[in-house]
Design a protein around this motif. Structure first.
Motif, PDB file in Angstrom:
ATOM      1  N   GLU A   1       0.827  -1.211   0.000  1.00 17.25           N
ATOM      2  CA  GLU A   1       0.000   0.000   0.000  1.00 17.25           C
ATOM      3  C   GLU A   1       0.860   1.259   0.000  1.00 17.25           C
ATOM      4  OE1 GLU A   1      -4.223  -1.111   1.975  1.00 17.25           O
ATOM      5  OE2 GLU A   1      -2.660  -0.567   3.417  1.00 17.25           O
ATOM      6  N   TRP A   2       2.057   1.139   0.529  1.00 14.23           N
ATOM      7  CA  TRP A   2       2.973   2.288   0.599  1.00 14.23           C
ATOM      8  C   TRP A   2       4.375   1.771   0.230  1.00 14.23           C
ATOM      9  CZ3 TRP A   2       1.780   7.214   0.691  1.00 14.23           C
ATOM     10  CH2 TRP A   2       2.746   8.169   1.019  1.00 14.23           C
ATOM     11  N   PRO A   3       4.675   1.647  -1.056  1.00 10.21           N
ATOM     12  CA  PRO A   3       5.910   0.977  -1.491  1.00 10.21           C
ATOM     13  C   PRO A   3       7.175   1.787  -1.183  1.00 10.21           C
ATOM     14  CG  PRO A   3       4.750   1.913  -3.375  1.00 10.21           C
ATOM     15  CD  PRO A   3       3.844   2.081  -2.203  1.00 10.21           C
ATOM     16  N   LYS A   4       8.183   1.044  -0.763  1.00 16.61           N
ATOM     17  CA  LYS A   4       9.491   1.651  -0.500  1.00 16.61           C
ATOM     18  C   LYS A   4      10.575   0.685  -0.954  1.00 16.61           C
ATOM     19  CE  LYS A   4      12.224   4.838   1.085  1.00 16.61           C
ATOM     20  NZ  LYS A   4      12.289   6.163   0.409  1.00 16.61           N
ATOM     21  N   ALA A   5      11.442   1.138  -1.856  1.00 23.69           N
ATOM     22  CA  ALA A   5      12.498   0.281  -2.389  1.00 23.69           C
ATOM     23  C   ALA A   5      13.618   0.096  -1.377  1.00 23.69           C
ATOM     24  CB  ALA A   5      13.060   0.870  -3.672  1.00 23.69           C
ATOM     25  N   VAL A   6      14.160  -1.127  -1.353  1.00 26.53           N
ATOM     26  CA  VAL A   6      15.290  -1.453  -0.489  1.00 26.53           C
ATOM     27  C   VAL A   6      16.363  -2.089  -1.366  1.00 26.53           C
ATOM     28  CG1 VAL A   6      16.083  -2.765   1.507  1.00 26.53           C
ATOM     29  CG2 VAL A   6      13.748  -1.834   1.470  1.00 26.53           C
ATOM     30  N   ARG A   7      17.530  -1.444  -1.441  1.00 34.01           N
ATOM     31  CA  ARG A   7      18.621  -1.960  -2.274  1.00 34.01           C
ATOM     32  C   ARG A   7      19.392  -3.021  -1.516  1.00 34.01           C
ATOM     33  NH1 ARG A   7      23.766   0.390  -3.054  1.00 34.01           N
ATOM     34  NH2 ARG A   7      22.983   2.321  -2.116  1.00 34.01           N
ATOM     35  N   CYS A   8      19.573  -4.200  -2.171  1.00 36.33           N
ATOM     36  CA  CYS A   8      20.205  -5.345  -1.514  1.00 36.33           C
ATOM     37  C   CYS A   8      21.303  -5.922  -2.405  1.00 36.33           C
ATOM     38  CB  CYS A   8      19.167  -6.432  -1.227  1.00 36.33           C
ATOM     39  SG  CYS A   8      17.665  -5.849  -0.409  1.00 36.33           S
ATOM     40  N   ALA A   9      22.032  -6.901  -1.856  1.00 37.07           N
ATOM     41  CA  ALA A   9      23.098  -7.548  -2.623  1.00 37.07           C
ATOM     42  C   ALA A   9      23.297  -8.967  -2.106  1.00 37.07           C
ATOM     43  CB  ALA A   9      24.397  -6.755  -2.513  1.00 37.07           C
ATOM     44  N   PHE A  10      23.911  -9.803  -2.942  1.00 42.51           N
ATOM     45  CA  PHE A  10      24.270 -11.163  -2.534  1.00 42.51           C
ATOM     46  C   PHE A  10      25.729 -11.398  -2.876  1.00 42.51           C
ATOM     47  CE2 PHE A  10      22.285 -11.329  -6.743  1.00 42.51           C
ATOM     48  CZ  PHE A  10      23.252 -11.957  -7.502  1.00 42.51           C
ATOM     49  N   GLU A  11      26.272 -12.517  -2.434  1.00 41.13           N
ATOM     50  CA  GLU A  11      27.683 -12.804  -2.635  1.00 41.13           C
ATOM     51  C   GLU A  11      27.991 -12.992  -4.127  1.00 41.13           C
ATOM     52  OE1 GLU A  11      25.718 -14.068  -0.510  1.00 41.13           O
ATOM     53  OE2 GLU A  11      26.599 -13.848   1.495  1.00 41.13           O
ATOM     54  N   PRO A  12      29.023 -12.333  -4.655  1.00 41.11           N
ATOM     55  CA  PRO A  12      29.362 -12.425  -6.078  1.00 41.11           C
ATOM     56  C   PRO A  12      29.642 -13.861  -6.546  1.00 41.11           C
ATOM     57  CG  PRO A  12      30.508 -10.581  -5.067  1.00 41.11           C
ATOM     58  CD  PRO A  12      29.866 -11.353  -3.953  1.00 41.11           C
ATOM     59  N   GLU A  13      30.011 -14.760  -5.636  1.00 35.55           N
ATOM     60  CA  GLU A  13      30.314 -16.130  -6.053  1.00 35.55           C
ATOM     61  C   GLU A  13      29.100 -16.827  -6.656  1.00 35.55           C
ATOM     62  OE1 GLU A  13      29.920 -18.934  -2.213  1.00 35.55           O
ATOM     63  OE2 GLU A  13      31.179 -17.165  -1.864  1.00 35.55           O
ATOM     64  N   PHE A  14      27.898 -16.362  -6.305  1.00 34.85           N
ATOM     65  CA  PHE A  14      26.690 -16.986  -6.864  1.00 34.85           C
ATOM     66  C   PHE A  14      26.502 -16.659  -8.343  1.00 34.85           C
ATOM     67  CE2 PHE A  14      25.128 -16.847  -2.318  1.00 34.85           C
ATOM     68  CZ  PHE A  14      25.229 -18.223  -2.131  1.00 34.85           C
TER      69      PHE A  14
ATOM     70  N   HIS B   1      23.481  -7.265  -7.313  1.00 38.80           N
ATOM     71  CA  HIS B   1      22.519  -6.387  -6.648  1.00 38.80           C
ATOM     72  C   HIS B   1      21.083  -6.751  -7.043  1.00 38.80           C
ATOM     73  CE1 HIS B   1      25.826  -3.803  -5.368  1.00 38.80           C
ATOM     74  NE2 HIS B   1      26.281  -3.859  -6.607  1.00 38.80           N
ATOM     75  N   PHE B   2      20.161  -6.462  -6.141  1.00 38.55           N
ATOM     76  CA  PHE B   2      18.740  -6.604  -6.447  1.00 38.55           C
ATOM     77  C   PHE B   2      17.963  -5.625  -5.580  1.00 38.55           C
ATOM     78  CE2 PHE B   2      19.505  -9.575  -2.998  1.00 38.55           C
ATOM     79  CZ  PHE B   2      18.389  -9.474  -2.174  1.00 38.55           C
ATOM     80  N   VAL B   3      16.699  -5.407  -5.931  1.00 36.20           N
ATOM     81  CA  VAL B   3      15.875  -4.433  -5.228  1.00 36.20           C
ATOM     82  C   VAL B   3      14.606  -5.120  -4.733  1.00 36.20           C
ATOM     83  CG1 VAL B   3      14.646  -2.233  -5.367  1.00 36.20           C
ATOM     84  CG2 VAL B   3      16.734  -2.588  -6.718  1.00 36.20           C
ATOM     85  N   GLY B   4      14.328  -4.958  -3.442  1.00 33.10           N
ATOM     86  CA  GLY B   4      13.080  -5.447  -2.871  1.00 33.10           C
ATOM     87  C   GLY B   4      12.154  -4.281  -2.586  1.00 33.10           C
ATOM     88  N   ILE B   5      10.867  -4.539  -2.569  1.00 29.32           N
ATOM     89  CA  ILE B   5       9.890  -3.486  -2.269  1.00 29.32           C
ATOM     90  C   ILE B   5       9.226  -3.810  -0.941  1.00 29.32           C
ATOM     91  CG2 ILE B   5       7.702  -2.438  -2.953  1.00 29.32           C
ATOM     92  CD1 ILE B   5       9.985  -1.421  -4.577  1.00 29.32           C
TER      93      ILE B   5
ATOM     94  N   ILE C   1      15.469  -4.489   7.195  1.00 29.47           N
ATOM     95  CA  ILE C   1      14.714  -5.062   6.070  1.00 29.47           C
ATOM     96  C   ILE C   1      15.680  -5.613   5.029  1.00 29.47           C
ATOM     97  CG2 ILE C   1      13.117  -4.536   4.190  1.00 29.47           C
ATOM     98  CD1 ILE C   1      11.832  -2.455   5.980  1.00 29.47           C
ATOM     99  N   ARG C   2      16.744  -4.836   4.731  1.00 28.93           N
ATOM    100  CA  ARG C   2      17.731  -5.288   3.746  1.00 28.93           C
ATOM    101  C   ARG C   2      18.338  -6.617   4.172  1.00 28.93           C
ATOM    102  NH1 ARG C   2      22.920  -5.573   3.308  1.00 28.93           N
ATOM    103  NH2 ARG C   2      23.300  -4.454   5.250  1.00 28.93           N
ATOM    104  N   GLN C   3      18.740  -6.727   5.405  1.00 36.55           N
ATOM    105  CA  GLN C   3      19.343  -7.968   5.883  1.00 36.55           C
ATOM    106  C   GLN C   3      18.354  -9.135   5.798  1.00 36.55           C
ATOM    107  OE1 GLN C   3      20.912  -7.345   9.833  1.00 36.55           O
ATOM    108  NE2 GLN C   3      22.351  -5.755   9.161  1.00 36.55           N
TER     109      GLN C   3
END
Length: 749
Positions: free
Chosen positions: A256-269, A300-304, A315-317
């Motif tokens: 209802e109130w979207p907010k982007a959260v910038r995230c990342a994972f290990e480059p080995e994947f 990198h990826f983005v969650g809402i 939230i990012r973690q």
């Protein structure tokens, strides 16, 4: 007087995939209900409004009441209503009593049967406020609720429990009750970001009031904010976001109130096929991957989030933590599959049944390989390479990766082929072509998807679909209604698109025959030896059991050849048989929708389909040509003339002469037409032989003056049999050339 209307139904979180449809159904139902009752509605730019916890209808102007209501009820005719003394009969008295008036107050009307009594009444229209509760109940009852839910000890049900109901007409609350909830003006804001209710003063203030309470009730506004936030977060990560339309819509129905959260994972994947990682992020978690300049996945990826958190780091973690186990699994599967190798996976296909009558997946791969080997050279592909690629095209179905991610079939095979040591004997280019073809064999995967790009990929895509279609029909699996377990409709369209859009001039009937013959062979190989059981085995397949003799060593191709030879027949009798004909018609039927999507008129399609061209590419060229021809001023007249000629020839008695005798041309108009026809034969012969159908039809269009003059001045069915036969021969020769590109009579209205 017109007033704005607001309806808001507040609930627990609604089903994500059903939410837009539910909102649209409520919106349409309310408007239909008001219109049905004669209440004027000005919808303007109004649209369905919704969030995960609410469905809303906001209309800018609705009439405050119905217009005056008029009714007319027809009663008995005078000869039935009045007796001989002019007094009312029981029939008239009963009619008047039902209308609630004295019979003398009834009016009279006349129709073609005579004069009769009639009751006409007028009454003031009802207030819209009084009608709205019933309108809302009807609209909700008609909604396509996937799985109605009951709550508490009530009998009523809805998609989710209902907690509040706003119903405003202007600034006034419309009194009513639904699902045990009384109407009011109090909505609710964000579950976590706004405490208490949200009082809506009047419908026009609805969106602003909720926005202040951290709720974006307009789905378009919410969607735009999601896109903007995701794109901004991706730029901050040094890339650009991959925003899949379906994932975007699902996320839009989750927040209802979207907010982007910038995230990342290990480059080995990133060593894992990026399609697997993207599938995990999108399908499982509804995240948006971030791609680099080359289009490759970054870490990198983005969650809402559905909250503007004071501590976004938490939230990012959480987002990174939830995705890591799936990525670890994917990496494990990929590494283990690489150790096994694609060629080793292929060995396991023999133990997996494709279809009871058609054998295993290994059997299917062998059939596809035989077809690919024959088709490849027609596309400039080495037959041996095509065969090898086809034999490996199903191997990844045995991989751990595809078992976990079924949507990666073909894609996983492409990666494994690049690393398989068993393919080290191939040159770099051939190895890359083989790997890509294993993936491209599945294209197009869905409506609107691209066809295979490479010649080897096209070869496998065509061979795969030919075998699937022929096998499905031969095994009696032709689609009926909505049932199509082997996706034969999709395969037929994929085959047609690949051939047409690649410009491949292939003989479809010959290809279908080859595929059908292999399928018949496969089915016969599993057939029992007992005659009665064999007959039952082939029941529903469209194949005569006597056409597929048993063999002590199983069914083999030479046995079929010998069987037909013993009956003085040839194997190619099957090419014109019902199985191939059914397959051809099935593919043609898929083309009908394909061309309709390209705005090709049905008449144009029917005109070409009537000739049943063997080549689908040739079919497409004829479609284009007939479209050009239809724009010519002569087209309609020639189409009508050809239709007339066809009707004349159908009614002709006796045998029509094969040639036109110049000595029997009596009238100037028939001589002129005969001369023009011979000239057009000479002019169009080369164009038709080389598929230049536009040029051929342009020459045929010039026949209109001679054709018109012939029908205006010549009697075809002359009394003299010789003259009549000669004129019919002339018309037949004309019709043969007019119908050389398409049956143009279909263009006649």
């Amino acid at each position: 007087m017109m007033q704005p209307l607001l309806i808001e139904l507040g609930t627990e979180e609604l089903p994500v995939k059903a939410l837009p449809g539910l909102a649209q159904a409520l919106f349409d139902g309310v408007i239909d209900g008001l219109s049905k009752r004669g209440v004027a509605v000005e919808r303007g730019a109004a649209k369905p409004l919704y969030t995960p916890r609410r469905l809303a209808v906001s209309l800018p102007a609705v009439a405050a009441e119905q217009p005056e209501q008029h009714s007319e009820v027809l009663g008995p005719y005078l000869n039935v209503a009045l007796d001989g003394d002019g007094q009312p009969t029981k029939a008239l008295q009963g009619f008047a009593a039902k209308a609630g008036v004295d019979w003398s107050q009834l009016e009279r009307a006349r129709d073609n049967k005579g004069e009769r009594f009639v009751h006409r009444a007028r009454k003031a229209g009802a207030r819209t406020a009084d009608l709205l509760p019933e309108v809302l109940r009807e609209a909700i009852a008609a909604m396509p609720i996937p799985k109605p839910m009951r709550w508490g000890d009530h009998d009523y049900a809805f998609a989710r429990p209902v907690h509040w109901l706003v119903l405003l007409l202007g600034e006034t609350v419309v009194e009513g009750e639904l699902f045990g909830v009384r109407t009011g003006r109090d909505s609710r804001g964000h579950r976590f970001l706004h405490a208490g209710g949200v009082a809506i003063a009047q419908p026009g203030a609805y969106l602003d009031a909720l926005r202040a309470a951290k709720v974006l009730a307009d789905p378009d506004e919410r969607r735009a904010r999601i896109v903007a936030e995701v794109e901004q977060a991706a730029r901050e990560a040094g890339g650009h976001a991959r925003i899949d339309a379906d994932i975007l819509e699902q996320v839009n129905c989750l927040v209802e109130w979207p907010k982007a959260v910038r995230c990342a994972f290990e480059p080995e994947f990133l060593a894992v096929p990026q399609e697997a990682l993207i599938a995990t992020m999108e399908a499982n978690q509804k995240f948006f991957p971030v791609l680099g300049e080359s289009g490759r996945l970054t870490e990198h990826f983005v969650g809402i989030a559905n909250i503007d958190s004071k501590d976004p780091e938490q939230i990012r973690q959480g987002y990174e933590r939830v995705i890591r186990p799936r990525f670890a699994d994917a990496k494990f599967f990929f590494d283990e599959d690489l150790k096994q190798g694609l060629s080793a996976m292929d060995a396991g296909l023999a133990s997996v049944t494709y279809q009871a009558k058609l054998g295993s997946l290994a059997d299917k791969a062998a059939r596809v390989a035989a077809l690919a080997e024959a088709i490849g050279p027609k596309l400039g592909v080495d037959g041996a390479l095509a065969r090898r690629a086809a034999l490996l095209s199903k191997a990844d179905l045995q991989s751990r990766m595809v078992n976990e991610f079924p949507e990666l079939q073909g894609i996983a095979g492409r990666y494994y082929a690049r690393h398989d040591a068993a393919l080290d004997d191939l040159g770099t280019d051939d190895r890359q072509a083989l790997a890509n073809a294993i993936d491209e064999a599945y294209q197009p995967r869905f409506a609107g998807d691209d066809i295979a790009l490479s010649p080897l990929g096209k070869t496998l895509a065509i061979a795969e679909r030919l075998d699937t279609l022929a096998g499905g029909f031969a095994a009696g699996l032709k689609p009926t209604g909505n049932k199509d377990p082997f996706a034969l409709r999709r395969n037929a369209l994929g085959l047609a698109r690949t051939v047409i859009e690649s410009g491949l001039d292939l003989d479809l009937r010959a290809l279908l025959f080859s595929a059908a013959l292999q399928s018949v062979t496969a089915i016969a190989a599993t057939a029992p030896q007992d005659a009665k059981k064999r007959q039952e085995h082939f029941k529903g397949t469209g194949i005569d059991a006597t056409d597929v003799p048993p063999s002590a060593d199983g069914f083999v191709m030479h046995a079929l050849h010998d069987h037909f030879a013993s009956r003085g027949e040839t194997l190619h009798r099957l090419e014109s048989g019902p199985l191939v004909a059914d397959l051809y018609d099935f593919v043609l039927d898929r083309l009908r929708g394909y061309y309709a999507d390209r705005d090709v008129p049905a008449q144009h399609f029917n005109a070409v389909a009537a000739l049943r061209p063997a080549s689908l590419y040739d079919f497409d060229r004829r479609i284009d040509a007939i479209g050009t021809f239809a724009t010519l001023p002569e087209a309609e007249a020639l189409a009508a003339a050809n239709k007339r000629i066809g009707n004349i020839l159908k009614k002709a008695e006796g045998e029509i002469p094969a040639m036109v005798d110049p000595a029997l041309l009596r009238e100037p108009a028939e001589s002129a037409l005969a001369e023009a026809v011979e000239a057009v034969y000479a002019e169009t012969g080369h164009a038709l032989a080389h598929g230049d159908y536009v040029d051929a039809l342009a020459h045929l269009a010039r026949l209109r003056p001679q054709v018109d003059a012939f029908f205006d001045g010549v009697m075809v069915n002359a009394d003299d049999p010789a003259l009549r036969g000669n004129r019919l021969a002339l018309l037949k020769r004309l019709a043969d050339r007019l119908g050389s590109v398409a049956a143009i009579e279909h263009l006649s209205v």
